[in-house]
Scaffold this active site. Structure first.
Site, short mmCIF file in Angstrom:
data_model
loop_
_atom_site.label_atom_id
_atom_site.label_comp_id
_atom_site.label_asym_id
_atom_site.label_seq_id
_atom_site.Cartn_x
_atom_site.Cartn_y
_atom_site.Cartn_z
CG ASP A 164 -2.25 0.74 1.02
OD1 ASP A 164 -2.20 1.95 0.74
OD2 ASP A 164 -3.30 0.10 1.09
CE1 TYR A 210 -13.54 2.64 -8.37
CE2 TYR A 210 -15.73 2.01 -9.14
CZ TYR A 210 -14.64 1.82 -8.29
OH TYR A 210 -14.67 0.79 -7.37
CE LYS A 262 -12.32 -0.57 -9.66
NZ LYS A 262 -11.26 -1.34 -9.00
CB THR A 297 -18.78 3.04 0.06
OG1 THR A 297 -18.43 2.11 1.10
CG2 THR A 297 -18.34 2.50 -1.27
#
Ligand SMILES: NC(=O)c1ccc[n+]([C@@H]2O[C@H](COP(=O)([O-])OP(=O)(O)OC[C@H]3O[C@@H](n4cnc5c(N)ncnc54)[C@H](O)[C@@H]3O)[C@@H](O)[C@H]2O)c1
Length: 253
Positions: free
Chosen positions: A37, A152, A156, A190
């Protein structure tokens, strides 16, 4: 025996959220995990929580050099690499006329180029290990459009496509490549969204572990005949309009 016993698996974007849940589950299923990360403090904390079964490596997935280092770390610490979870991702939202080129480029660099770089860097090591499994994290936004999420959605859909081209190319060398397509999952990404506003037939957001279970399955030998496939984990969100919206009770009386 865990489901991924003795396998060495690299999970990107694993300092928090779904990636951290994947790392925890994989270790509990017998794997050794390379947690990568850009959030070093969280990543180090997770690796020390997981003990000898995990190491943390700083990695920006959009940087090719970081990939060479992460794969080398897996092989030097644990002796091999059998699995890769391309999980790191970012999202940003704006109407298309206001969507900046920087926003577009950064999202594509992390979500799509990062996946390409990951497959490219991990493949030789996975082949050296005698084969394995790559799981690419797409989204239901890789199956359908979503207003405001232009880069996005594009990234995806791209992840879903490169999964299939890589699966075709790698099958003969014993490397399977699949994608997962979560719907609304309760993570930092989210946290500002209210699940009640989404017509989710199962009526709630997913917990990260519910996605981790599918990822562990794809990394394990239980999925030995799956490649180029898509697993959708969305509580039914993309299959149609939920019963309570489409067919109120009085229509059945
Ligand atoms: N949360 C959802 O509802 C949802 C739904 C579908 C798909 N996804 C996808 O699941 C994956 C995980 O998302 P999450 O919900 O856990 O989000 P999150 O924001 O909690 O975690 C994402 C992680 O990726 C890391 N990251 C960001 N940029 C990076 C970079 N350049 N290099 C390395 N790491 C980087 C972040 O530091 C973070 O730890 C993402 O690919 C996301 O697009 C999320």
């Amino acid at each position: 025996m865990g489901r991924v016993n003795e396998k060495v698996i690299l999970v990107t974007g694993a300092a928090r959220g779904m990636g951290a849940a994947h790392a925890r589950l994989l270790v509990s299923e017998g794997a050794r995990v390379v947690v990568t990360d850009i959030l070093d403090e969280d990543g180090e904390a997770l690796a020390s929580e997981l003990g000898n079964a995990a190491i943390y490596v700083h990695q920006d997935v959009s940087e090719p050099k970081s990939w060479a280092m992460a794969v080398a770390a897996a092989e030097s610490k644990f002796g091999a690499l059998q699995g890769l979870v391309n999980n790191a991702g970012v999202a940003s939202m704006a109407p298309i006329e206001q969507f900046s080129l920087d926003q577009w480029n950064r999202t594509l660099a992390v979500n799509l180029t990062g996946v390409f770089l990951g497959i490219r860097a991990a493949l030789p090591a996975i082949r050296r290990a005698g084969g394995g499994s790559i799981v690419n994290v797409s989204s239901i936004e890789g199956l359908r459009g979503s207003p405001g999420l232009h880069a996005y959605v594009a990234s995806k859909f791209g992840v879903r496509g490169v999964t299939k081209s890589a699966a075709l190319e790698c099958a003969a060398s014993g490397v399977r490549v699949n994608s997962v397509h979560p719907g609304l999952v309760a993570t930092t990404m989210t946290e500002r969204l209210d699940p009640a506003l989404f017509p989710i037939p199962l009526g709630r957001a997913a917990q990260p572990i519910e996605v981790s279970q599918a990822i562990a399955f794809l990394l394990s030998d239980e999925s030995s005949y799956m490649t180029g496939a898509e697993i959708v984990l969305d509580g039914g969100l993309t299959i149609g309009v939920p019963h309570q919206h489409a067919a109120p009770e009085h229509m059945f009386s």
